[in-house]
Write a protein that holds these residues in place. Structure first.
Motif, PDB file in Angstrom:
ATOM      1  N   LYS A 206      40.704  38.130  42.404  1.00 56.30           N
ATOM      2  CA  LYS A 206      39.284  38.089  42.752  1.00 56.30           C
ATOM      3  C   LYS A 206      39.007  38.768  44.101  1.00 56.30           C
ATOM      4  O   LYS A 206      37.907  39.255  44.325  1.00 56.30           O
ATOM      5  CB  LYS A 206      38.800  36.631  42.821  1.00 56.30           C
ATOM      6  CG  LYS A 206      38.887  35.903  41.494  1.00 56.30           C
ATOM      7  CD  LYS A 206      38.263  34.523  41.529  1.00 56.30           C
ATOM      8  CE  LYS A 206      39.086  33.434  42.214  1.00 56.30           C
ATOM      9  NZ  LYS A 206      40.445  33.233  41.673  1.00 56.30           N
ATOM     10  N   VAL A 207      40.028  38.764  44.962  1.00 57.29           N
ATOM     11  CA  VAL A 207      39.816  39.267  46.322  1.00 57.29           C
ATOM     12  C   VAL A 207      39.576  40.783  46.343  1.00 57.29           C
ATOM     13  O   VAL A 207      38.542  41.237  46.841  1.00 57.29           O
ATOM     14  CB  VAL A 207      40.983  38.830  47.238  1.00 57.29           C
ATOM     15  CG1 VAL A 207      40.878  39.506  48.592  1.00 57.29           C
ATOM     16  CG2 VAL A 207      40.993  37.312  47.383  1.00 57.29           C
ATOM     17  N   PRO A 208      40.485  41.585  45.792  1.00 62.34           N
ATOM     18  CA  PRO A 208      40.193  43.030  45.801  1.00 62.34           C
ATOM     19  C   PRO A 208      39.030  43.403  44.891  1.00 62.34           C
ATOM     20  O   PRO A 208      38.308  44.369  45.169  1.00 62.34           O
ATOM     21  CB  PRO A 208      41.491  43.666  45.309  1.00 62.34           C
ATOM     22  CG  PRO A 208      42.266  42.580  44.658  1.00 62.34           C
ATOM     23  CD  PRO A 208      41.833  41.294  45.278  1.00 62.34           C
ATOM     24  N   GLY A 209      38.819  42.646  43.809  1.00 67.76           N
ATOM     25  CA  GLY A 209      37.694  42.937  42.928  1.00 67.76           C
ATOM     26  C   GLY A 209      36.391  42.833  43.685  1.00 67.76           C
ATOM     27  O   GLY A 209      35.510  43.685  43.593  1.00 67.76           O
ATOM     28  N   GLU A 210      36.285  41.788  44.463  1.00 69.80           N
ATOM     29  CA  GLU A 210      35.084  41.576  45.267  1.00 69.80           C
ATOM     30  C   GLU A 210      34.987  42.655  46.364  1.00 69.80           C
ATOM     31  O   GLU A 210      33.921  43.192  46.624  1.00 69.80           O
ATOM     32  CB  GLU A 210      35.170  40.169  45.859  1.00 69.80           C
ATOM     33  CG  GLU A 210      34.060  39.767  46.760  1.00 69.80           C
ATOM     34  CD  GLU A 210      34.613  39.261  48.066  1.00 69.80           C
ATOM     35  OE1 GLU A 210      34.479  40.005  49.049  1.00 69.80           O
ATOM     36  OE2 GLU A 210      35.182  38.149  48.112  1.00 69.80           O
ATOM     37  N   ASN A 211      36.134  43.000  46.944  1.00 69.84           N
ATOM     38  CA  ASN A 211      36.152  44.026  47.991  1.00 69.84           C
ATOM     39  C   ASN A 211      35.622  45.365  47.469  1.00 69.84           C
ATOM     40  O   ASN A 211      34.803  46.011  48.109  1.00 69.84           O
ATOM     41  CB  ASN A 211      37.592  44.167  48.514  1.00 69.84           C
ATOM     42  CG  ASN A 211      37.750  45.271  49.540  1.00 69.84           C
ATOM     43  OD1 ASN A 211      37.808  46.445  49.188  1.00 69.84           O
ATOM     44  ND2 ASN A 211      37.800  44.906  50.808  1.00 69.84           N
ATOM     45  N   PHE A 212      36.088  45.760  46.275  1.00 69.93           N
ATOM     46  CA  PHE A 212      35.670  47.055  45.721  1.00 69.93           C
ATOM     47  C   PHE A 212      34.224  47.053  45.239  1.00 69.93           C
ATOM     48  O   PHE A 212      33.650  48.104  44.995  1.00 69.93           O
ATOM     49  CB  PHE A 212      36.598  47.462  44.564  1.00 69.93           C
ATOM     50  CG  PHE A 212      37.697  48.368  45.015  1.00 69.93           C
ATOM     51  CD1 PHE A 212      38.676  47.908  45.874  1.00 69.93           C
ATOM     52  CD2 PHE A 212      37.739  49.694  44.604  1.00 69.93           C
ATOM     53  CE1 PHE A 212      39.682  48.745  46.312  1.00 69.93           C
ATOM     54  CE2 PHE A 212      38.741  50.540  45.043  1.00 69.93           C
ATOM     55  CZ  PHE A 212      39.708  50.068  45.893  1.00 69.93           C
TER      56      PHE A 212
END
Ligand code: FES
Ligand SMILES: [Fe+2]
Lengths: 446, 185
Positions: A206-212
């Protein structure tokens, strides 16, 4: 929170708390790394949503196949003899053995290494050793390989485990307007260059998904050391001078979110070689074409875990990429990245060199991503803690919720969905959108 | 590069003349010193021994069926390809306080072995080596190990050998560490 509660109870409570906390722009930190949450994500999100599994151009010939996963489940992404694409559950119908041991290859049949049951690459069971001697009347049709639902959008192939649900088209909803621009801007479309690149990191998906999906807020801090360097291309400096607040936009649809940067002074076509203008996809509307001509880059996340990138950065490009933050355990992912370029330019060596330089800036060896993964992995470690539970620690995604200087674009000059200028810097609504999707699936409203 | 499982040293059949032996020891010494510099994060000193046209490549490795005619090491996709300017930028970056990937420094140890000479010409030596690179980060004692075979071309300059070209063939299809910074190559 029930302190001594078992893990199922705790997970359900965390889901409920997320629903409540989201109204205030928060969510429990613990959902980034919790066994019970993770199990439910596999079942309630990854089995139910459309998952990116690969691009058509990866499987050129009949029989070309690649090992892919939906969540943690092993699948075989294959083109059959008729040219049809499939995603087969990699498990023999006899006793469950796996067929595929390589990442990529070509085969007309999948022969089970255990007892030799053999399936054609369209999934049909054709050979059962000693069939007549062992079985009176084996229903071979019923024993064909379990197959995921497969649908394709502009050459990008998605698969779903459950049989019922919205079509891919419905699932991508209004976000398609932006995906059309990012994933299919030219006549001949995008094509994959080489094999996907893979790295394993202690990072929750969820962390990089949200970042991108729109976290420009982190650029100056996480990537400060890279942006200070001489790398910055002259074209980048011009944009820098123009000021990112006026150029950045967030877009949110029901389920997905993204951001894009537009340069108003002149058409720049993502810094593509000029001839790209003559090869624009005629399916794009005038407004979509205009947006592409002004674009520096577009990024976004197709919920749950496929992020896209198309454009240039100070280090190189333009290039297009799709990345999968594939869950491999609580708080842990395999990061898979594909490089794509417009087919019209796939043999242009000079262009490819720039494209690859940009693409590599977001690789484990790249100057940008090396710092991202370092920061993200800290989140995994800290959120899997008793403290996160006992002290009810919450992540804050409330930026811009009550008050925001970001400017809503309501005159229809962009695409559908909610569009705001300077959103990526001033407003975290992109993150609230994705966690909202997360909550809807996890609480089984979808 | 041959398309087999990993880069092989073709039998050169060269005789072990005293000159070749001398070369072997010089080259081996270069590789060991270089490894020490990387392990000690002496990246600027390490970068003093690069030619201006140097290139370092780390190709993506793909697991393939035995007998496949496609190469295991991708010819079109790399974790990184870096030239001289980019290497110097990277060295400068890693020295900065906010280069999170290497602040604090990774605890790194190269173990270099299987050093073999390839083609030796008047000013260039091709050399192969295997390596196990141990890396520890953070405070929880967790470590990664990156195993690789390298092929390097060293060129003779006024100040001794300089690295002119290098492929790092990592043994992993999935990079086992969260990033691949210079000291790990
Ligand atoms: S498990 Fe596949 S043939 Fe028996
Ligand atoms: Fe980043």
């Amino acid at each position: 929170m029930s302190k001594a509660g078992n893990r199922a109870e705790r997970a359900e409570e965390l889901i409920e708390q997320t629903g409540e906390a989201l109204d205030d722009g928060k969510h429990p930190m613990r959902i980034f790394n919790d066994d019970g949450i993770y199990e439910r994500e596999l079942q309630r999100i990854f089995a139910k949503t459309w998952n990116f599994i690969g691009h058509e151009s990866e499987l050129e010939e009949p029989g070309d196949y690649a090992r892919r996963y939906i969540g943690e489940d092993p699948y075989i992404f294959v083109r059959d003899e008729e040219g049809e694409l499939h995603a087969f559950y990699d498990s023999c119908c006899h006793r469950g053995a796996q067929f595929v041991r390589a990442e990529q290859g070509n085969t007309s049949h999948f022969q089970c290494p255990y007892h030799g049951w053999t399936y054609r690459n369209d999934g049909e069971l054709t050979v059962v050793p000693y069939e007549d001697e062992r079985y009176d009347d084996l229903d071979k049709e019923a024993a064909s390989l379990v197959e995921a639902e497969v649908e394709t959008y502009k050459g990008f192939v998605f698969a779903r485990v459950v049989e019922d649900g919205p079509s891919l088209d419905e699932y991508l909803e209004e976000f398609k307007w932006y995906l059309d621009i990012a994933l299919d801007p030219t006549e001949e479309g995008l094509t994959v260059v080489g094999e996907p690149r893979r790295v394993r990191a202690e990072v929750d998906w969820k962390v990089p998904g949200e970042n991108f999906a729109g976290d420009s807020y982190h650029l100056a801090h996480t990537h400060g050391s890279s942006f200070e360097l001489e790398y910055s291309s002259s074209i980048w400096e011009r944009f820098d001078a123009a000021g990112p607040l006026s150029q950045s936009y967030s877009v949110m649809t029901d389920t997905h979110a993204g951001e894009y940067y537009l340069f108003d002074e002149e058409p720049i076509y993502m810094d593509y070689p000029e001839k790209i203008e003559d090869h624009m996809n005629s399916d794009l509307s005038e407004r979509q074409r205009e947006m592409f001509s002004k674009s520096m880059f577009i990024t976004g996340t197709i919920f749950p875990n496929a992020s896209i990138w198309h454009g240039f950065n100070p280090i190189g490009g333009p290039w297009a990429s799709i990345r999968l933050w594939r869950p491999v355990g609580p708080g842990e992912s395999e990061i898979v990245s594909w490089l794509l370029v417009p087919k019209e330019l796939e043999d242009d060596e000079e262009f490819l060199e720039r494209a690859k330089a940009g693409y590599q800036s977001l690789s484990p060896g790249g100057v940008l991503e090396a710092d991202d993964t370092e920061v993200w992995s800290g989140i995994s470690e800290s959120s899997n803690s008793a403290t996160a539970i006992e002290r009810d620690v919450r992540a804050d995604i409330s930026g811009g919720l009550e008050e925001s200087d970001a400017v809503p674009i309501t005159d229809g000059s962009h695409g559908p969905g909610e569009v705001i200028r300077a959103g990526p810097y001033l407003d975290e609504v992109y993150a609230r959108t994705l966690f909202n999707s997360w909550h809807e699936f996890m609480s089984e409203q979808r | 590069m041959q398309s087999g499982t990993h880069p092989q040293l073709d039998e050169t059949g060269d005789e072990w003349t005293p000159e070749r032996m001398q070369r072997f020891f010089e080259v081996r010494e270069f590789l060991l010193r270089e490894a020490n510099l990387l392990d000690q994060f002496e990246l600027e000193r390490w970068a003093d021994h690069l030619t201006e046209d140097v290139e370092i490549r780390v190709p993506v490795r793909v697991a393939r069926d035995a007998g496949s005619d496609r190469p295991e090491y991708s010819d079109s996709n790399h974790h990184l390809v870096v030239g001289h300017r980019d290497l110097l930028e990277r060295v400068a970056r890693l020295e900065k306080e906010y280069a999170w990937a290497e602040n604090p420094r990774s605890r790194v140890r190269h173990t270099i072995g299987n050093v073999q000479l390839g083609e030796v010409t008047a000013d260039t030596v091709e050399v192969f080596n295997n390596q196990v690179v141990y890396r520890e980060r953070g405070t929880d004692g967790e470590s990664d190990t990156i195993s690789a075979r390298r092929r390097s071309h060293l060129r003779e300059t006024d100040e001794g050998f300089a690295l002119a070209d290098r492929d790092v063939f990592i043994d992993h299809t999935i990079v086992p560490s969260r990033n691949l910074t210079l000291p790990l190559l």
